[in-house]
Design a protein around this motif. Structure first.
Motif, PDB file in Angstrom:
ATOM      1  N   SER A 192       0.689  -0.921   0.212  1.00 36.75           N
ATOM      2  CA  SER A 192       0.110   0.326   0.091  1.00 36.75           C
ATOM      3  C   SER A 192       1.108   1.510  -0.207  1.00 36.75           C
ATOM      4  CB  SER A 192      -0.784  -0.266   1.317  1.00 36.75           C
ATOM      5  OG  SER A 192       0.179  -0.298   2.506  1.00 36.75           O
ATOM      6  N   TYR A 193       0.268   2.303  -0.216  1.00 39.66           N
ATOM      7  CA  TYR A 193       1.072   3.093  -0.460  1.00 39.66           C
ATOM      8  C   TYR A 193      -0.043   4.611  -0.820  1.00 39.66           C
ATOM      9  CZ  TYR A 193       4.141   7.229  -1.920  1.00 39.66           C
ATOM     10  OH  TYR A 193       5.540   8.937  -1.903  1.00 39.66           O
ATOM     11  N   GLU A 194      -0.532   5.186   0.584  1.00 39.21           N
ATOM     12  CA  GLU A 194      -1.376   6.262   0.779  1.00 39.21           C
ATOM     13  C   GLU A 194      -1.144   7.400   1.268  1.00 39.21           C
ATOM     14  OE1 GLU A 194      -4.183   3.476   2.637  1.00 39.21           O
ATOM     15  OE2 GLU A 194      -2.701   2.775   4.705  1.00 39.21           O
ATOM     16  N   SER A 195      -2.135   8.101   2.169  1.00 40.91           N
ATOM     17  CA  SER A 195      -1.897   9.413   2.657  1.00 40.91           C
ATOM     18  C   SER A 195      -3.241   8.885   4.230  1.00 40.91           C
ATOM     19  CB  SER A 195      -2.155  10.976   2.495  1.00 40.91           C
ATOM     20  OG  SER A 195      -3.363  11.173   1.447  1.00 40.91           O
ATOM     21  N   VAL A 196      -3.096   9.983   4.606  1.00 43.08           N
ATOM     22  CA  VAL A 196      -4.042   9.523   6.579  1.00 43.08           C
ATOM     23  C   VAL A 196      -4.660  10.993   6.071  1.00 43.08           C
ATOM     24  CG1 VAL A 196      -4.649   8.789   8.196  1.00 43.08           C
ATOM     25  CG2 VAL A 196      -2.127   8.181   7.253  1.00 43.08           C
ATOM     26  N   ASP A 197      -5.465  10.573   5.699  1.00 42.10           N
ATOM     27  CA  ASP A 197      -6.488  12.124   5.405  1.00 42.10           C
ATOM     28  C   ASP A 197      -7.239  13.501   6.221  1.00 42.10           C
ATOM     29  OD1 ASP A 197      -5.218  12.700   2.805  1.00 42.10           O
ATOM     30  OD2 ASP A 197      -6.667  11.844   1.507  1.00 42.10           O
ATOM     31  N   CYS A 198      -7.442  11.947   7.597  1.00 41.32           N
ATOM     32  CA  CYS A 198      -8.418  11.894   9.232  1.00 41.32           C
ATOM     33  C   CYS A 198      -7.117  12.689  10.111  1.00 41.32           C
ATOM     34  CB  CYS A 198      -8.571  10.678   9.436  1.00 41.32           C
ATOM     35  SG  CYS A 198      -7.158   9.679   9.781  1.00 41.32           S
ATOM     36  N   ILE A 199      -6.677  13.173   9.416  1.00 39.12           N
ATOM     37  CA  ILE A 199      -5.572  13.741  10.718  1.00 39.12           C
ATOM     38  C   ILE A 199      -4.993  14.978  10.398  1.00 39.12           C
ATOM     39  CG2 ILE A 199      -3.477  14.104  11.678  1.00 39.12           C
ATOM     40  CD1 ILE A 199      -3.081  10.808  11.854  1.00 39.12           C
ATOM     41  N   GLU A 200      -5.541  15.798  11.170  1.00 36.79           N
ATOM     42  CA  GLU A 200      -5.763  17.942  10.261  1.00 36.79           C
ATOM     43  C   GLU A 200      -4.699  18.356  11.748  1.00 36.79           C
ATOM     44  OE1 GLU A 200      -9.768  18.070  10.777  1.00 36.79           O
ATOM     45  OE2 GLU A 200     -10.342  17.014   8.902  1.00 36.79           O
ATOM     46  N   SER A 201      -3.840  17.740  12.577  1.00 39.28           N
ATOM     47  CA  SER A 201      -3.680  18.768  13.512  1.00 39.28           C
ATOM     48  C   SER A 201      -1.689  19.360  12.699  1.00 39.28           C
ATOM     49  CB  SER A 201      -2.566  17.932  14.332  1.00 39.28           C
ATOM     50  OG  SER A 201      -1.972  17.022  13.479  1.00 39.28           O
ATOM     51  N   SER A 202      -1.772  19.094  11.363  1.00 43.48           N
ATOM     52  CA  SER A 202      -0.799  19.584  10.654  1.00 43.48           C
ATOM     53  C   SER A 202      -0.935  20.618   9.149  1.00 43.48           C
ATOM     54  CB  SER A 202       0.583  18.985  10.018  1.00 43.48           C
ATOM     55  OG  SER A 202       1.102  19.579   9.091  1.00 43.48           O
ATOM     56  N   ASP A 203       0.064  20.665   8.361  1.00 45.07           N
ATOM     57  CA  ASP A 203      -0.729  21.152   7.264  1.00 45.07           C
ATOM     58  C   ASP A 203      -0.175  20.445   6.585  1.00 45.07           C
ATOM     59  OD1 ASP A 203       2.129  21.822   7.860  1.00 45.07           O
ATOM     60  OD2 ASP A 203       1.984  24.230   6.652  1.00 45.07           O
ATOM     61  N   HIS A 204       0.304  19.198   6.620  1.00 44.30           N
ATOM     62  CA  HIS A 204       0.629  18.324   5.822  1.00 44.30           C
ATOM     63  C   HIS A 204       0.198  17.464   6.196  1.00 44.30           C
ATOM     64  CE1 HIS A 204       4.121  19.148   3.713  1.00 44.30           C
ATOM     65  NE2 HIS A 204       4.547  20.524   5.052  1.00 44.30           N
ATOM     66  N   LYS A 205      -0.229  16.036   5.170  1.00 42.89           N
ATOM     67  CA  LYS A 205      -1.171  15.035   5.756  1.00 42.89           C
ATOM     68  C   LYS A 205       0.195  13.467   5.533  1.00 42.89           C
ATOM     69  CE  LYS A 205      -5.118  16.172   5.275  1.00 42.89           C
ATOM     70  NZ  LYS A 205      -5.911  16.671   6.860  1.00 42.89           N
ATOM     71  N   PRO A 206      -0.028  12.786   6.876  1.00 43.78           N
ATOM     72  CA  PRO A 206       0.590  11.963   6.888  1.00 43.78           C
ATOM     73  C   PRO A 206       0.771  10.520   5.755  1.00 43.78           C
ATOM     74  CG  PRO A 206      -0.366  12.431   8.478  1.00 43.78           C
ATOM     75  CD  PRO A 206      -0.771  13.234   8.229  1.00 43.78           C
ATOM     76  N   VAL A 207       1.654  10.087   5.147  1.00 47.03           N
ATOM     77  CA  VAL A 207       1.853   9.186   4.081  1.00 47.03           C
ATOM     78  C   VAL A 207       2.197   8.673   4.414  1.00 47.03           C
ATOM     79  CG1 VAL A 207       2.967   8.520   1.634  1.00 47.03           C
ATOM     80  CG2 VAL A 207       2.356  10.685   2.568  1.00 47.03           C
ATOM     81  N   LYS A 208       2.027   7.316   4.383  1.00 49.00           N
ATOM     82  CA  LYS A 208       2.029   5.534   4.950  1.00 49.00           C
ATOM     83  C   LYS A 208       2.362   4.667   3.509  1.00 49.00           C
ATOM     84  CE  LYS A 208      -0.396   3.651   8.329  1.00 49.00           C
ATOM     85  NZ  LYS A 208      -0.919   3.551   9.265  1.00 49.00           N
ATOM     86  N   ALA A 209       3.695   4.293   3.517  1.00 52.69           N
ATOM     87  CA  ALA A 209       3.521   2.421   2.854  1.00 52.69           C
ATOM     88  C   ALA A 209       3.814   1.175   3.862  1.00 52.69           C
ATOM     89  CB  ALA A 209       4.545   3.193   2.133  1.00 52.69           C
ATOM     90  N   HIS A 210       3.443   0.636   2.605  1.00 51.82           N
ATOM     91  CA  HIS A 210       3.390  -0.583   3.635  1.00 51.82           C
ATOM     92  C   HIS A 210       4.164  -1.646   2.845  1.00 51.82           C
ATOM     93  CE1 HIS A 210       1.226  -4.569   6.221  1.00 51.82           C
ATOM     94  NE2 HIS A 210       2.760  -4.474   5.900  1.00 51.82           N
ATOM     95  N   LEU A 211       5.552  -2.142   2.289  1.00 53.82           N
ATOM     96  CA  LEU A 211       6.657  -2.707   2.332  1.00 53.82           C
ATOM     97  C   LEU A 211       7.187  -4.598   2.304  1.00 53.82           C
ATOM     98  CD1 LEU A 211       8.159  -2.514  -0.392  1.00 53.82           C
ATOM     99  CD2 LEU A 211      10.017  -1.559   1.157  1.00 53.82           C
ATOM    100  N   CYS A 212       6.875  -5.630   2.186  1.00 56.38           N
ATOM    101  CA  CYS A 212       7.066  -6.724   2.119  1.00 56.38           C
ATOM    102  C   CYS A 212       8.116  -7.140   1.576  1.00 56.38           C
ATOM    103  CB  CYS A 212       6.171  -7.639   2.219  1.00 56.38           C
ATOM    104  SG  CYS A 212       4.374  -7.703   2.871  1.00 56.38           S
ATOM    105  N   LEU A 213       9.359  -8.089   2.283  1.00 57.41           N
ATOM    106  CA  LEU A 213      10.623  -8.663   1.369  1.00 57.41           C
ATOM    107  C   LEU A 213      10.933  -9.883   1.320  1.00 57.41           C
ATOM    108  CD1 LEU A 213      12.529  -5.533   2.639  1.00 57.41           C
ATOM    109  CD2 LEU A 213      11.869  -5.248   1.086  1.00 57.41           C
ATOM    110  N   LYS A 214      11.350 -10.624   1.213  1.00 55.82           N
ATOM    111  CA  LYS A 214      11.270 -12.370   1.594  1.00 55.82           C
ATOM    112  C   LYS A 214      13.369 -12.126   0.322  1.00 55.82           C
ATOM    113  CE  LYS A 214      10.398 -16.058   1.282  1.00 55.82           C
ATOM    114  NZ  LYS A 214      10.232 -16.752   2.924  1.00 55.82           N
ATOM    115  N   LEU A 215      14.338 -12.958   1.628  1.00 51.72           N
ATOM    116  CA  LEU A 215      15.468 -12.810   1.059  1.00 51.72           C
ATOM    117  C   LEU A 215      15.109 -14.338   0.438  1.00 51.72           C
ATOM    118  CD1 LEU A 215      17.614 -11.592   1.493  1.00 51.72           C
ATOM    119  CD2 LEU A 215      18.095 -13.391   3.540  1.00 51.72           C
ATOM    120  N   ASN A 216      16.457 -14.090  -0.726  1.00 50.58           N
ATOM    121  CA  ASN A 216      16.499 -15.325  -1.550  1.00 50.58           C
ATOM    122  C   ASN A 216      17.193 -16.702  -0.792  1.00 50.58           C
ATOM    123  OD1 ASN A 216      16.420 -17.301  -3.313  1.00 50.58           O
ATOM    124  ND2 ASN A 216      17.487 -15.999  -5.336  1.00 50.58           N
TER     125      ASN A 216
END
Length: 328
Positions: free
Chosen positions: A299-323
């Motif tokens: 996923s790659y998304e902003s967290v629009d419900c947080i309003e305490s800043s003039d920026h919205k937080p951004v989140k990503a979820h990354l999964c890794l696999k070692l060969n």
């Protein structure tokens, strides 16, 4: 192509290093590694505008934590102890593995409660490029943490680059300076050490939209046509020119521009400056050796419900696999 593996084809969207720009990758909802990932990482970047609350932090890290590592990069962080607040919020599931602080530019890593036995080689560094610290809390620069987690060498970099639309070359120069300086100036630096297999930049990179005025941009955003603005993004333009982030990947910018909002709302800037909305807040990653480590962006998304800043937080979820063939 005959004999190709669909899984490898999908992962290939993530790991191929490119010289002519940032590779945009599609996110998928599930980690589809056949034997499960070695590491799932939740990445968060947020310019806090000097404000914080327990409620906002709880919203960011959520209660259903389907990740191993939590990496939180902050800019314009207040003087309050964010570390203690995060630890209190995560106490039931995660413990602190490390932190790096350069005044208002901060970085925190948390792992599962039993992870201290397989999280090692921890190193931290920081690099200032100017800005105002102190009371204003607008320090510019970067902090970084290196960690080996379950056999995967990772570097995370939280940064805050220069503001204003016209400072493109200054931001490019700061990126190059930080890239060349982190972990290379220390007396303990080993030039023969193997490189990180994953490098992540997360922060207020401050690249703006170029070639469009604020009202046409806002009209597109209001009609949920903000993806039409991607071609005007300075970060992607400069990467395409080969100036920055060679070989990096980023999720598709499906979310609305994250700056600048009126504090306490989800309305874009109504001050006399009426700034052009921009994707200033970004998360980019690079896999050093695709044969050893495979990655899936969930996923790659902003967290629009947080309003305490003039920026919205951004989140990503990354999964890794070692060969396992290359596992050392």
């Amino acid at each position: 192509m005959e004999g190709s593996n669909p899984m490898d084809d999908m992962v290939g969207h993530v790991i191929a290093a490119q010289q002519e720009g940032i590779r945009t990758v599609r996110s998928c909802n599930l980690c589809e590694f056949s034997s499960g990932p070695d590491a799932c990482i939740c990445l968060i970047t947020w310019n806090m505008n000097g404000q914080v609350s327990h409620e906002d932090l709880a919203e960011l890290v959520e209660s259903k934590r389907k990740f191993d590592l939590l990496v939180v990069g902050l800019q314009e962080a207040p003087r309050k102890s964010i570390s203690r607040m995060l630890q209190a919020t995560l106490a039931e599931t995660h413990v602190s593995l490390g932190k790096a602080i350069l005044q208002s530019v901060q970085l925190y890593i948390f792992g599962p409660r039993d992870s201290e036995s397989y999280a090692n080689e921890l190193k931290v560094d920081k690099q200032s490029v100017g800005g105002l610290g102190g009371l204003i809390r607008r320090k510019k620069g970067a902090v970084a943490i290196h960690v080996n987690f379950r056999g995967i060498r990772m570097v995370f970099i939280s940064c805050h680059l220069s503001a204003h639309a016209h400072n493109v070359e200054e931001r490019n120069s700061q990126f190059r300076h930080i890239s060349h300086s982190l972990f290379t100036k220390s007396k303990h630096w080993n030039p023969y050490a193997p490189p990180a297999q994953l490098t992540v930049w997360l922060g207020d990179l401050n690249y703006r939209l170029q070639g469009i005025d604020t009202q046409p941009a806002r009209k597109l955003i209001c009609k949920d046509l903000h993806t039409m603005l991607i071609g005007k993004d300075q970060l992607l333009q400069e990467a395409e020119r080969g100036e920055i982030f060679s070989g990096y990947s980023e999720g598709t910018l499906k979310f609305k521009p994250t700056y600048k909002y009126d504090v306490g709302s989800s309305d874009y800037d109504t001050s006399h400056k009426v700034r052009v909305p921009s994707w200033t807040d970004r998360i980019l990653f690079k896999i050093e050796d695709a044969g050893k480590v495979k990655a899936i962006l969930r996923s790659y998304e902003s967290v629009d419900c947080i309003e305490s800043s003039d920026h919205k937080p951004v989140k990503a979820h990354l999964c890794l696999k070692l060969n396992p063939i290359h596992d050392q």
